[in-house]
Enzyme design. Sequence first.
Site, PDB file in Angstrom:
ATOM      1  N   TYR A 190       0.785  -1.195  -0.029  1.00  0.00           N
ATOM      2  CA  TYR A 190      -0.119  -0.049   0.065  1.00  0.00           C
ATOM      3  C   TYR A 190       0.666   0.961   0.124  1.00  0.00           C
ATOM      4  O   TYR A 190       0.690   2.327  -0.632  1.00  0.00           O
ATOM      5  CB  TYR A 190      -0.921   0.014   1.261  1.00  0.00           C
TER       6      TYR A 190
ATOM      7  N   PHE B 266      -7.796  20.836 -24.776  1.00  0.00           N
ATOM      8  CA  PHE B 266      -8.159  19.384 -24.793  1.00  0.00           C
ATOM      9  C   PHE B 266      -9.235  18.912 -23.976  1.00  0.00           C
ATOM     10  O   PHE B 266      -9.515  19.591 -22.804  1.00  0.00           O
ATOM     11  CB  PHE B 266      -6.868  18.401 -24.401  1.00  0.00           C
ATOM     12  N   THR B 267     -10.136  18.050 -24.254  1.00  0.00           N
ATOM     13  CA  THR B 267     -11.440  17.937 -23.786  1.00  0.00           C
ATOM     14  C   THR B 267     -11.522  18.084 -22.178  1.00  0.00           C
ATOM     15  O   THR B 267     -11.868  18.670 -21.452  1.00  0.00           O
ATOM     16  CB  THR B 267     -12.331  16.791 -24.258  1.00  0.00           C
TER      17      THR B 267
ATOM     18  N   ASP C 105       1.418  19.726 -21.048  1.00  0.00           N
ATOM     19  CA  ASP C 105       0.812  18.716 -21.014  1.00  0.00           C
ATOM     20  C   ASP C 105       1.679  17.532 -21.918  1.00  0.00           C
ATOM     21  O   ASP C 105       1.841  17.713 -23.094  1.00  0.00           O
ATOM     22  CB  ASP C 105      -0.604  18.613 -21.880  1.00  0.00           C
TER      23      ASP C 105
ATOM     24  N   LYS D  58      -0.306   6.967 -23.343  1.00  0.00           N
ATOM     25  CA  LYS D  58       0.094   7.313 -24.900  1.00  0.00           C
ATOM     26  C   LYS D  58       1.427   7.114 -25.070  1.00  0.00           C
ATOM     27  O   LYS D  58       1.858   6.156 -25.201  1.00  0.00           O
ATOM     28  CB  LYS D  58      -0.341   9.011 -25.356  1.00  0.00           C
TER      29      LYS D  58
ATOM     30  N   ARG E 173     -13.835  14.330 -33.755  1.00  0.00           N
ATOM     31  CA  ARG E 173     -13.237  15.772 -33.079  1.00  0.00           C
ATOM     32  C   ARG E 173     -13.707  16.756 -33.666  1.00  0.00           C
ATOM     33  O   ARG E 173     -12.998  17.426 -34.577  1.00  0.00           O
ATOM     34  CB  ARG E 173     -11.672  15.455 -33.252  1.00  0.00           C
TER      35      ARG E 173
ATOM     36  N   PHE F  67     -19.626  14.093 -26.010  1.00  0.00           N
ATOM     37  CA  PHE F  67     -18.954  13.089 -27.120  1.00  0.00           C
ATOM     38  C   PHE F  67     -18.961  11.827 -26.707  1.00  0.00           C
ATOM     39  O   PHE F  67     -18.880  10.908 -27.468  1.00  0.00           O
ATOM     40  CB  PHE F  67     -17.678  13.667 -27.526  1.00  0.00           C
TER      41      PHE F  67
HETATM   42  N1  F0G Z   1      -4.206  15.301 -22.606  1.00  0.00           N
HETATM   43  C1  F0G Z   1      -4.102  14.696 -24.015  1.00  0.00           C
HETATM   44  C2  F0G Z   1      -3.259  15.883 -24.965  1.00  0.00           C
HETATM   45  C3  F0G Z   1      -4.815  13.688 -24.088  1.00  0.00           C
HETATM   46  O1  F0G Z   1      -4.857  13.516 -25.428  1.00  0.00           O
HETATM   47  C4  F0G Z   1      -5.324  13.230 -23.298  1.00  0.00           C
HETATM   48  C5  F0G Z   1      -6.105  11.838 -23.492  1.00  0.00           C
HETATM   49  C6  F0G Z   1      -5.413  13.812 -21.983  1.00  0.00           C
HETATM   50  C7  F0G Z   1      -4.807  14.843 -21.582  1.00  0.00           C
HETATM   51  C8  F0G Z   1      -6.126  12.925 -20.761  1.00  0.00           C
HETATM   52  O2  F0G Z   1      -5.422  11.765 -20.465  1.00  0.00           O
HETATM   53  O3  F0G Z   1      -7.094   9.809 -20.931  1.00  0.00           O
HETATM   54  O4  F0G Z   1      -5.233   9.562 -19.722  1.00  0.00           O
HETATM   55  O5  F0G Z   1      -7.217  10.915 -18.572  1.00  0.00           O
HETATM   56  N2  F0G Z   1      -6.639  11.491 -24.745  1.00  0.00           N
HETATM   57  C9  F0G Z   1      -7.346  10.357 -25.055  1.00  0.00           C
HETATM   58  C10 F0G Z   1      -7.449  10.480 -26.788  1.00  0.00           C
HETATM   59  C11 F0G Z   1      -8.418  10.016 -24.372  1.00  0.00           C
HETATM   60  O6  F0G Z   1      -8.142   9.706 -27.248  1.00  0.00           O
HETATM   61  O7  F0G Z   1      -7.017  11.335 -27.391  1.00  0.00           O
HETATM   62  P1  F0G Z   1      -6.406  10.217 -19.920  1.00  0.00           P
END
Ligand code: F0G
Length: 462
Positions: free
Chosen positions: A75, A127-128, A218, A261, A385, A452
Site C-alpha cells: 500500500y 483538450f476536452t 501537457d 500514450k 473531433r 461526445f
Molecule cells: N491530454 C491530452 C493531450 C490527451 O490526448 C489526453 C487523452 C489527456 C490529456 C487525458 O488523459 O485519457 O489518460 O485521462 N486523450 C485520449 C485521446 C482520451 O483519445 O486522445 P487520460
Amino acid sequence: MTTTKRSWAEPYKIKMVEPLRVTTREERERALREAGWNTFLLRSEDVYIDLLTDSGTNAMSDRQWAGLMLGDEAYAGSANFYRLEAAVRKFYGYKYLVPTHQGRGAENILSQCLIKPGDYVPGNMYFTTTRAHQELAGATFVDVIIDEAHDPTSEHPFKGNVDLEKLDALVKRVGAQKVPYVSVAATVNMAGGQPISMKNLREVSEYCRAKGIKVILDATRAVENAWFVKRREKGYEHKSVAEILRETCSYTDGATMSGKKDLLVNIGGFLALNDEKTFEEARNLVVVYEGLHTYGGLAGRDMEAMARGIEEAVEEAHIRARIGQVEYVGQRLLEAGVPIVVPIGGHAVFLDATRFLPHLPQVAFPAQTLAGELYLESGIRAMERGIVSAGRNRETGDHNYPKLELVRLTFPRRVYTQAHCDVTVESVVELYERRRSIKGLRMVYEPKYLRFFQARFDRLEG
Ligand code: F0G
C-alpha cells in the site's frame, strides 16, 4: 544514426497474437444503431481495426510484461514507485512526482491546486478533459494558439505554437495575477497532433517567468513532439529524442501526463512538479481522489510497466516507426485526394469532414456522421473531433462551433501492421468515392459533461 533513406519497418517482431473479427454489413448496421451512432458506445468485439484512440491501446514489450511480475503491491512505499520516480527525474527532469491513474487524474489535482474561481487559463488549443477540469475549478479557458492551427490546409511546421500576442493581450486584459499558468500541450491533439517548436516554448517560458506565471506542460505526447523538433527545427537534427525531451521540460514548471500514450502502457499517468509547495499540496490532494501518494490509483506492476515504457518511448527506432506508420497512411490518403489535416500529425491522421462532406452543415454533425459511415463501410472505428467534442458555450448554452470538424484515425503504438494500414486507406478511399450519398445526423441524447463520450444520434431523413 539510422539512415533516413531506408523504410522504417516495425522495429519489433510479434510474439503473441490477438485474433480480429470481421463482421458483416448487417451486423455493423445493428451495432451502430444500438450505439446511437456514437463510436464510443460500440463494443470492441464488433470492431475490426480499432483506430478510436492511441490511449491505453498500446502493445507492451516483453520487457514491460516481465516488469509486471516485479509488482510490489505494498500500500505504501512500493519499490515500483521509486523506480518510476527515478525514470521521470531522468527523462523528464522534474523534481517531484505524484502518480495518478491516468492523465485526467493529474489534471484534476493540478487544477485544484493552482486555479482560483475567476481565473483564466490560456492554452494552445483546448483538450476536452484538460479544459473540463480547468472549468470545474472555476477558470475560463482562453485559446492562444496561432491562427494556422485552426486551418486544416496550412502547412505550418509547428501548428502547435502559442501566439505570444494573443497571450499578452489576455494578460494585459485580466492581469497576470488572474493567470495562474499557461497550459502548453506538446503535441496538440485537437489541432491534429501538431507540434510546438522549441523556440516558441522557450519564448513562452521567458514571457511567463517575467510575469510570474507558471508554464504547465501537457506531456502526454511530448516524445512525439521531440521527434518533430528533431526533424523540423534547425539546430536539433543531431540531438537525441531524449535530449530534446529534457530540454522541452526544462522550460516548464511541471507537467500532467497520460502515460497511456507515449509511455506505451494500458493505464497510468502522473503529475510532475518542480515547486515544492505545489507538490506538497498535490501530494496531499491525491490521497482524496486517487490513492496514497506512492501509488495514485495504480497497482505497483502498472508503475513498473510505465517506468520501463519511459525508457522505450525515447528509443529512436521506436519513435521513427511510430510516426512513420501514421505518415504512411496520411501520405497514401493525400495521394488519393482525400482531404486530411496537413502536415500529417504524430498520433493520428485527421480526416477533414468539412471538405469530405461539404453538403452537410456543421449542425448535422459531419465528423460524427463520417466516423459512423466508416464503421459501416469496413468495421474500422474512428473518433469525432469536431462540434460534438467541442461541447457547449457555458454562457450562451449554444454549441461551440470549432473551425476544425475532424475524424481522427488514431494509431495505437506497436499494434497494427502495414497491411492493416493499407486496408484502412482502401476503406476511406471507397467511402470518399460515395461521399455524396451520405446523410447527416441529429442528436437525440446529450449528457452534461464531455458529451461526445455518451451522446446518441439518429440519421437525418431526406
Ligand atoms: N491530454 C491530452 C493531450 C490527451 O490526448 C489526453 C487523452 C489527456 C490529456 C487525458 O488523459 O485519457 O489518460 O485521462 N486523450 C485520449 C485521446 C482520451 O483519445 O486522445 P487520460
